[in-house]
Design an enzyme around this catalytic site. Structure first.
Site, mmCIF file in Angstrom:
data_model
loop_
_atom_site.group_PDB
_atom_site.id
_atom_site.type_symbol
_atom_site.label_atom_id
_atom_site.label_comp_id
_atom_site.label_asym_id
_atom_site.label_seq_id
_atom_site.Cartn_x
_atom_site.Cartn_y
_atom_site.Cartn_z
ATOM 1 N N HIS A 327 37.200 83.853 23.441
ATOM 2 C CA HIS A 327 36.289 83.589 22.319
ATOM 3 C C HIS A 327 37.045 83.954 21.041
ATOM 4 C CE1 HIS A 327 32.817 83.676 19.693
ATOM 5 N NE2 HIS A 327 32.069 83.223 20.675
ATOM 6 N N ARG A 347 29.947 81.717 12.314
ATOM 7 C CA ARG A 347 30.736 80.657 11.646
ATOM 8 C C ARG A 347 29.869 79.417 11.425
ATOM 9 N NH1 ARG A 347 34.872 79.578 15.499
ATOM 10 N NH2 ARG A 347 33.844 81.110 16.820
HETATM 11 O O1 MEZ Z 1 28.215 79.804 24.651
HETATM 12 C C1 MEZ Z 1 28.597 80.903 24.283
HETATM 13 O O2 MEZ Z 1 29.631 81.409 24.735
HETATM 14 C C2 MEZ Z 1 27.859 81.618 23.218
HETATM 15 C C3 MEZ Z 1 26.477 81.190 22.965
HETATM 16 C C4 MEZ Z 1 28.494 82.540 22.531
HETATM 17 C C5 MEZ Z 1 28.303 82.850 21.115
HETATM 18 O O3 MEZ Z 1 29.275 82.741 20.371
HETATM 19 O O4 MEZ Z 1 27.209 83.217 20.695
#
Ligand code: MEZ
Length: 571
Positions: A327, A347
């Site tokens: 992430h 974002r």
């Molecule tokens: O789908 C995801 O990983 C999610 C909803 C994460 C996020 O950034 O909130």
């Protein structure tokens, strides 16, 4: 609070903010999105999957010879906790229609649908408590095409593009077409979606979406969905038996090669229990706690990829297990919460990634793998990151812009989880940016399934993050939340249908002996025993003081062993 040495960089962020705010108010992107060529270059240069030792060929099992993520290959080339002769399968401890391994969103959905559509009884066996799952941790939202300007076809195209055109099309079709129905199913069960004043769904952008499609429950979306599903499961104790702190350690097969249940291990009593089931669903989630390439993770404590190794030993094929999702925005500072998720919705609402000089260096809503790679490049190659006191690094995510764009109070109202996560450490994200760095977030691949959640093994179904093929080699935000709902429901439907018809033969664990032989024949030398079950964070000196209890030591007993983590520990 941030350390004093960061003040100069924070001053630059404040200095460049008025001009960036102006940019954000215009319809054009605040930074030029990358071309296909630029995307490829940043991925190949900086995504952790492309590091030299990130992948290796696995030497045994159904994917033998394929290049997999190194930590996954290590995990698969391991011994079972059990030998077949140790387990008496003549008189199973429990019998049920469906055994569901995993008590997160996919597992709960499956049990509910199997009960409601087929009148089937289930056992949900879960390693920790029901709801201790990545489902609970997801924040920003769920994608589903429900707005007037959107359609499942557009959603389909976005998901396929985000996955680099490698997704299994039939799975994406199921995902996107079932999406609107899932929104209603959850709302009927009690999920309170964010709505506009006119009653329509509030929709936001996520990375790689061509339409605003992110549905939310503030930034507690996963928690809201999980609690609702758990409540409904608990409403039916006569039909759904939840066994907590009872992870599965191996699947049980029958003499015709059909999956017929699993062996569970009680973390409380340290005993094994056998479950005979007409059909079995793996809903064990992902593997963030393997800390691949030493990365911090957004994942919950039990996310150790157990379903992968159990299914693999039994003969199920894996797909895209060479692809890991980082992430883009995990917490870098405060270090007590390093790796925690900073939702992509920040974002989506206008937060901008900035380097140490307060400069934008990437379009804020590139697909995740591109955005994460650009942040790594900015820190590692360009030297424009901000070091933390313990030697991590990060870039700023300029959150104060959000209130400036949407009005005072917006952040506290729409991102209460984020606000609280930082204010505890004296950082008010409406006034100061957050320091972030990519964090290991999602298992893009998994056990191969079709749109009925069937695997190569009759009677074995998989749903949610443990499955592979849906997201290709890169998942877009909010598609995992939809995934565990759509495919959890489908798994319950089709496993329930199958359970009505099947007549199981003699139970067997012969596949464990065959796997052990394969290890030996391939010359694999390892003392790793899996499923990992629980990650170990004990330092070496503490481990030396732990009591040894013989060779069959499992988590929950005195020695927690997880060498995968020890060797590549980063934090
Ligand atoms: O789908 C995801 O990983 C999610 C909803 C994460 C996020 O950034 O909130």
């Amino acid at each position: 609070m941030y350390p004093d040495y960061m003040a100069e960089s924070l001053r630059k962020v404040a200095q460049t903010r008025p001009a960036r705010l102006e940019l954000a108010r215009k319809p054009d992107p605040v930074y030029p999105p990358m071309s296909a060529e630029e995307r490829r270059a940043v991925l190949e240069g900086f995504h952790p999957d492309f590091e030299a030792s990130a992948r290796r060929a696995v030497r045994i099992g159904p994917n033998r010879g394929e290049s997999l993520t190194t930590e996954v290959a290590d995990m698969l080339e391991s011994h079972s906790w059990l030998r077949s002769e140790q387990v008496n399968l003549d008189k199973p401890d429990f019998e049920t229609d469906l055994l569901i391994i995993g008590g997160g969103g996919a597992g709960c959905n499956a049990a509910l649908v199997a009960m409601k559509e087929h009148g089937m009884r289930s056992i949900i066996a879960t390693k920790l408590r029901m709801g201790d799952a990545n489902t609970m941790m997801s924040q920003g939202g769920m994608q589903a095409a429900v707005s007037r300007t959107d359609s499942p076809t557009r959603h389909y195209l976005d998901a396929i593009g985000g996955g680099h055109f490698e997704n299994k099309p039939e799975l994406v079709r199921a995902l996107t077409e079932d999406g609107p129905g899932v929104v209603k199913w959850l709302e009927d069960l009690g999920v309170v979606w964010d709505k506009e004043k006119d009653g329509s769904m509030k929709v936001m952008h996520g990375g790689g979406t061509s339409r605003k499609r992110m549905l939310s429950c503030r930034d507690y979306t996963g928690a809201m969905i999980m609690r609702t599903l758990m409540d409904e499961v608990r409403n039916h104790p006569d039909m759904i038996d939840v066994k907590e702190f009872m992870p599965a350690v191996e699947l049980i097969m029958d003499d015709k090669g059909r999956c017929a249940g699993a062996v569970l291990y009680s973390l409380d009593s340290e005993e094994f229990f056998t479950v005979k089931a007409k059909s079995t669903i793996i809903a064990t989630g992902g593997y963030g706690r393997l800390h691949i390439r030493g990365y911090d993770t957004t994942n919950h404590y039990g996310a150790t990829g157990d379903g992968l190794v159990m299914a693999y030993r039994a003969g199920a094929k894996l797909m895209y297990m060479d692809s890991v999702q980082y992430h883009p925005t995990g917490v870098s500072f405060p270090e007590q919460i390093a790796g925690f998720l900073v939702t992509e919705a920040i974002r989506g609402a206008g937060g901008q990634p900035l380097n140490k000089d307060g400069e934008l260096f990437v379009f804020p809503r590139e697909p995740r793998d591109i955005e994460a790679s650009a942040i790594i490049r900015e820190c590692v190659q360009n030297g424009n990151g901000i070091p933390t006191p313990s030697g991590r690094v990060g870039v700023w995510l300029d959150s104060p812009l959000i209130d400036m764009l949407h009005g005072e109070g917006y952040t506290e109202k729409h991102f209460p989880a984020m606000y609280r996560q930082f204010i505890r450490y004296g950082i008010d994200i409406t006034k100061l940016p957050m320091l972030i760095y990519p964090s290991l977030h999602y298992q893009n691949g998994g056990i191969e399934i079709n749109e009925r959640c069937e695997t190569d093994l009759p009677g074995l179904y998989v749903a949610g993050e443990a499955s592979g093929g849906l997201h290709g080699r890169n998942r877009l935000m909010g598609n995992s939340v939809l995934d565990y709902n759509v495919f959890g429901r489908r798994a319950g439907r089709y496993a329930g249908e199958y359970a009505k018809k099947v007549k199981l033969g003699k139970l067997s664990l012969a596949h464990l002996d065959a796997y052990e032989k394969e290890l030996k024949d391939a010359g694999v030398k390892t003392d790793l025993v899996t499923p990992v079950l629980l990650p170990s964070y004990a330092p070496e000196d503490v481990k030396k003081r732990q009591l040894l209890r013989g060779d069959n030591t499992l988590p929950g007993s005195a020695v927690l062993q997880n060498r995968l983590h020890d060797e590549r520990h980063c934090a």
